[in-house]
Design a protein around this motif. Structure first.
Motif, PDB file in Angstrom:
ATOM      1  N   ALA A 101       0.614  -1.007  -0.149  1.00  0.00           N
ATOM      2  CA  ALA A 101      -0.189  -0.051   0.172  1.00  0.00           C
ATOM      3  C   ALA A 101       0.547   1.331  -0.071  1.00  0.00           C
ATOM      4  N   GLY A 102       0.345   1.950  -0.944  1.00  0.00           N
ATOM      5  CA  GLY A 102       1.058   3.522  -1.222  1.00  0.00           C
ATOM      6  C   GLY A 102       0.728   4.389  -0.396  1.00  0.00           C
ATOM      7  N   PRO A 103       0.979   5.880  -1.375  1.00  0.00           N
ATOM      8  CA  PRO A 103       0.364   6.872  -1.126  1.00  0.00           C
ATOM      9  C   PRO A 103      -1.188   7.130  -2.199  1.00  0.00           C
ATOM     10  N   LEU A 104      -1.647   6.109  -3.218  1.00  0.00           N
ATOM     11  CA  LEU A 104      -2.127   6.123  -3.601  1.00  0.00           C
ATOM     12  C   LEU A 104      -3.875   5.112  -3.760  1.00  0.00           C
ATOM     13  N   VAL A 105      -3.416   4.874  -1.821  1.00  0.00           N
ATOM     14  CA  VAL A 105      -4.367   4.308  -0.978  1.00  0.00           C
ATOM     15  C   VAL A 105      -5.379   5.624  -1.169  1.00  0.00           C
ATOM     16  N   LEU A 106      -4.923   6.690  -0.562  1.00  0.00           N
ATOM     17  CA  LEU A 106      -5.114   7.305   0.469  1.00  0.00           C
ATOM     18  C   LEU A 106      -6.468   7.481  -0.771  1.00  0.00           C
ATOM     19  N   LEU A 107      -6.336   7.578  -2.355  1.00  0.00           N
ATOM     20  CA  LEU A 107      -7.513   7.880  -2.858  1.00  0.00           C
ATOM     21  C   LEU A 107      -8.882   7.636  -2.561  1.00  0.00           C
ATOM     22  N   VAL A 108      -8.625   6.236  -1.988  1.00  0.00           N
ATOM     23  CA  VAL A 108      -9.630   5.134  -1.802  1.00  0.00           C
ATOM     24  C   VAL A 108     -10.350   5.662  -0.597  1.00  0.00           C
ATOM     25  N   ILE A 109      -9.351   5.579   0.205  1.00  0.00           N
ATOM     26  CA  ILE A 109     -10.159   5.782   1.088  1.00  0.00           C
ATOM     27  C   ILE A 109     -10.839   8.119   2.106  1.00  0.00           C
ATOM     28  N   MET A 110     -10.016   8.131   1.554  1.00  0.00           N
ATOM     29  CA  MET A 110     -10.785   9.761   1.445  1.00  0.00           C
ATOM     30  C   MET A 110     -12.407   9.839   0.695  1.00  0.00           C
ATOM     31  N   PRO A 111     -12.555   9.683  -0.076  1.00  0.00           N
ATOM     32  CA  PRO A 111     -13.856   9.672  -0.542  1.00  0.00           C
ATOM     33  C   PRO A 111     -15.275   9.419   0.284  1.00  0.00           C
ATOM     34  N   LEU A 112     -14.776   7.727   0.873  1.00  0.00           N
ATOM     35  CA  LEU A 112     -15.302   7.208   2.105  1.00  0.00           C
ATOM     36  C   LEU A 112     -15.584   7.486   3.409  1.00  0.00           C
ATOM     37  N   ALA A 113     -14.241   8.524   3.475  1.00  0.00           N
ATOM     38  CA  ALA A 113     -13.907   9.245   4.767  1.00  0.00           C
ATOM     39  C   ALA A 113     -15.133  10.736   4.134  1.00  0.00           C
ATOM     40  N   ALA A 114     -15.003  10.739   3.271  1.00  0.00           N
ATOM     41  CA  ALA A 114     -15.756  12.498   3.103  1.00  0.00           C
ATOM     42  C   ALA A 114     -17.464  12.068   3.038  1.00  0.00           C
ATOM     43  N   THR A 115     -18.434  10.806   2.913  1.00  0.00           N
ATOM     44  CA  THR A 115     -19.303  10.532   3.144  1.00  0.00           C
ATOM     45  C   THR A 115     -19.699  10.100   3.754  1.00  0.00           C
ATOM     46  N   LEU A 116     -18.747   9.443   4.201  1.00  0.00           N
ATOM     47  CA  LEU A 116     -18.748   9.004   6.045  1.00  0.00           C
ATOM     48  C   LEU A 116     -19.302  10.456   6.914  1.00  0.00           C
ATOM     49  N   THR A 117     -17.978  10.918   7.125  1.00  0.00           N
ATOM     50  CA  THR A 117     -18.385  12.423   7.254  1.00  0.00           C
ATOM     51  C   THR A 117     -19.637  13.362   7.564  1.00  0.00           C
ATOM     52  N   ALA A 118     -20.141  13.078   6.176  1.00  0.00           N
ATOM     53  CA  ALA A 118     -21.173  13.668   5.569  1.00  0.00           C
ATOM     54  C   ALA A 118     -23.002  13.776   6.250  1.00  0.00           C
ATOM     55  N   PHE A 119     -22.875  11.473   6.546  1.00  0.00           N
ATOM     56  CA  PHE A 119     -23.353  10.779   7.158  1.00  0.00           C
ATOM     57  C   PHE A 119     -24.102  11.660   9.000  1.00  0.00           C
ATOM     58  N   TYR A 120     -22.608  11.621   9.568  1.00  0.00           N
ATOM     59  CA  TYR A 120     -22.825  11.864  10.312  1.00  0.00           C
ATOM     60  C   TYR A 120     -23.376  13.287  10.749  1.00  0.00           C
ATOM     61  N   VAL A 121     -23.251  13.968  10.083  1.00  0.00           N
ATOM     62  CA  VAL A 121     -23.157  15.243  10.205  1.00  0.00           C
ATOM     63  C   VAL A 121     -24.127  15.942  10.112  1.00  0.00           C
ATOM     64  N   TRP A 122     -24.439  15.144   9.360  1.00  0.00           N
ATOM     65  CA  TRP A 122     -26.302  15.212   8.716  1.00  0.00           C
ATOM     66  C   TRP A 122     -27.439  15.235   9.910  1.00  0.00           C
ATOM     67  N   THR A 123     -27.073  13.759  10.232  1.00  0.00           N
ATOM     68  CA  THR A 123     -28.025  12.582  10.798  1.00  0.00           C
ATOM     69  C   THR A 123     -28.169  13.204  12.027  1.00  0.00           C
ATOM     70  N   LEU A 124     -26.706  14.226  12.825  1.00  0.00           N
ATOM     71  CA  LEU A 124     -26.927  14.411  14.262  1.00  0.00           C
ATOM     72  C   LEU A 124     -27.506  15.729  13.756  1.00  0.00           C
ATOM     73  N   ASN A 125     -27.816  16.353  12.897  1.00  0.00           N
ATOM     74  CA  ASN A 125     -27.779  17.984  13.235  1.00  0.00           C
ATOM     75  C   ASN A 125     -29.552  17.755  12.421  1.00  0.00           C
ATOM     76  N   SER A 126     -29.730  16.939  11.789  1.00  0.00           N
ATOM     77  CA  SER A 126     -31.166  16.573  11.586  1.00  0.00           C
ATOM     78  C   SER A 126     -32.136  16.406  12.816  1.00  0.00           C
ATOM     79  N   LEU A 127     -31.761  14.917  13.770  1.00  0.00           N
ATOM     80  CA  LEU A 127     -32.171  14.433  14.757  1.00  0.00           C
ATOM     81  C   LEU A 127     -32.349  15.954  16.046  1.00  0.00           C
TER      82      LEU A 127
END
Length: 539
Positions: free
Chosen positions: A327-353
């Motif tokens: 695994a090299g630096p290119l693995v960040l291209l796989v991790i970062m988009p997933l982390a972004a959508t996961l963060t969006a879910f967390y923030v949106w869910t708590l704010n909506s509640l």
């Protein structure tokens, strides 16, 4: 015909090789030793006796000179019995336990009487190793000109290691097979088989109770309850597929079909995560209970869920195909988009509640607000548990560099990495199913508002008229029924009123034989006086 037989033999050898839990040993420093947990036959049962089989490949032998490989099999608790301390005053080349030892029997060690001539090329053991060892220790000098398979029978549960060293061979290759009594599944993962089987049964029981309530109240189902039904069915299939993946691997080993099942399981796991975040978000938005529809917001939520699913599948496939070493630096291209959508879910869910709870409290909808308050405590409790396990795992893995870390935790490592998260998820989905379970008055509860009760009491103006209207001589207006009667809400139909003219031309309303009363038991004083005056005029 001969070509067909050769092809069949090649396929058979490939499947036989793939059906075993195998590791490779070479002359490289990081591949000279391999360790694995092993269970005894009494621990998990099985039809065969567990064993460790080592086979050396003689194709690496060039034939120019002798090629000897030092070989030893031992249980980790007996590691201290390997080697003899030669020079107590020599602090150079210390081992992991801080003791300088001579490990391999060379000619110099024979002259130093640390080993004898017949043990040349073998690992040196303590003189009383066979007596005090907890498990047998087997050491040999393997001649690559004619290597023979080495089978080690496992009688006790433990963490067993196979260690090799090129005594006079510059290059060698060996295949070690760790075969447990129950099947092909590694010992560190065998506990997942009953674990996921149990989760499948639990989700099936939850689904059965949910299906009973759903059918019983099928004419009063909310849209959000349909989504919950779908995720329960999905969870049963996903857990059953995960259990089937481990069961197939345990029966047939790590072959091509098993790798295909692994990819399918990873895709289902990504689908479960996306579906769960989607369901939690629309629930926190008040869908079905506070709002009958989310409008265009539902489309945005679905787009986020689909995006998270795509990135989750890419991450799952990448984690299966990319090793940590490569695994090299290119693995960040796989991790970062997933982390972004996961963060969006967390923030949106708590704010909506928070917005949903605020709206319900402002409108004094205490019963509905209590539901979301319980959901808020459920989410908060899950976050606290996750953080608690995170810190616990951090302290646990802080001692990962300790040589005894893996031997002491190989049985429970799967639960720390994966098992407890599934239990937290099971609790959360069960709690949501309990709060939003189908009941008799689903739609009435969802589409009706609780009457707001002020602290100062009820509003008098909410009735048909006010006291000021009566003082001004204006009677409050009343709704007339289609039959022309007055605005009484009494279920008793009004009595017929006959109109007649008095002697002085005034229009009066004759009453029935019971008279006009405020109620059944109390007579109106005003009507009583008017009736007396009319009687006197007539007389």
């Amino acid at each position: 015909m001969k070509n067909w037989l050769q092809a069949l033999l090649a396929v058979t050898l490939f499947l036989a090789k793939a059906a075993a839990s195998e590791v490779e040993l070479t002359q490289d420093d990081d591949k000279q030793q391999r360790c694995n947990g092993m269970y005894s036959q009494a621990s998990w049962g099985g039809s065969i006796d567990p064993f460790i089989l080592t086979m050396f490949d003689n194709s690496t032998y060039t034939g120019e000179k002798d090629a000897i490989v030092s070989f030893v099999i031992f249980e980790w608790r007996d590691e201290a019995l390997l080697g003899i301390r030669a020079k107590p005053d020599d602090d150079s080349n210390l081992t992991s336990n801080g003791i300088q030892k001579e490990i391999i029997c060379y000619d110099a060690n024979v002259q130093a009487k640390l080993c004898n001539q017949t043990e040349l090329g073998q690992f040196i053991l303590q003189p009383n190793a066979s007596e005090i060892s907890k498990n047998p220790i087997v050491t040999q000098a393997i001649d690559l000109r004619n290597p023979k398979p080495i089978k080690y029978d496992v009688k006790k549960t433990g963490y067993y290691c196979v260690w090799t060293y090129g005594y006079s061979a510059e290059e060698y290759r060996a295949i070690v097979t760790f075969r447990n009594a129950y099947g092909e599944l590694p010992a560190a993962q065998i506990a997942k088989l009953p674990f996921y089987g149990g989760l499948t049964i639990v989700y099936a029981v939850i689904g059965a109770f949910w299906a009973f309530l759903y059918v019983q109240n099928r004419h009063d189902i909310l849209p959000v309850q349909n989504y919950i039904t779908a995720i329960i069915v999905f969870l049963i299939v996903e857990q059953l597929m995960t259990w089937g993946f481990y069961d197939y691997q345990n029966r047939h080993g790590d072959n091509v079909l098993n790798k295909a099942l692994m990819i399918i399981t990873a895709i289902l796991n990504a689908g479960r995560n996306s579906f769960s975040f989607f369901l939690l978000l629309i629930v926190c938005m008040g869908y079905g209970v506070v709002k009958p529809s989310l409008g265009k917001t539902m489309m945005y939520v679905r787009i986020l869920a689909i995006t998270h699913f795509v990135f989750g599948v890419i991450y799952g496939v990448a984690s299966l195909s990319i090793t940590p070493d490569s695994a090299g630096p290119l693995v960040l291209l796989v991790i970062m988009p997933l982390a972004a959508t996961l963060t969006a879910f967390y923030v949106w869910t708590l704010n909506s509640l928070n917005l949903t709870m605020k709206d319900l409290l402002d409108r004094k909808q205490s019963v509905k607000a209590l539901m979301y308050k319980k959901l808020w405590w459920c989410i908060l409790g899950s976050i606290l548990v996750i953080f608690a396990f995170f810190f616990f795992n951090s302290f646990t893995f802080a001692s990962r560099s300790d040589p005894d870390f893996v031997p002491n935790h190989w049985k429970t490592r799967w639960f720390i990495l994966d098992g407890w998260l599934n239990l937290v998820y099971l609790f959360d989905i069960s709690f949501v199913c309990y709060l939003w379970r189908p009941t008799v008055n689903n739609r009435r509860f969802a589409m009706s508002d609780e009457l707001a009760q002020d602290d100062d009491g009820f509003e008098i103006a909410s009735f048909g008229g006010s006291q000021e209207d009566e003082e001004d001589g204006h009677l409050p207006s009343r709704r007339h029924s289609p039959s022309g009667a007055n605005g009484s809400l009494s279920p008793i139909p009004p009595k017929p009123v006959a109109e007649r003219h008095s002697l002085d031309g005034e229009t009066i309303f004759a009453v029935g034989e019971d008279g006009d009363k405020w109620s059944d038991d109390e007579e109106s004083p005003r009507n009583s006086q008017e009736q007396t005056r009319m009687t006197n005029k007539n007389l």
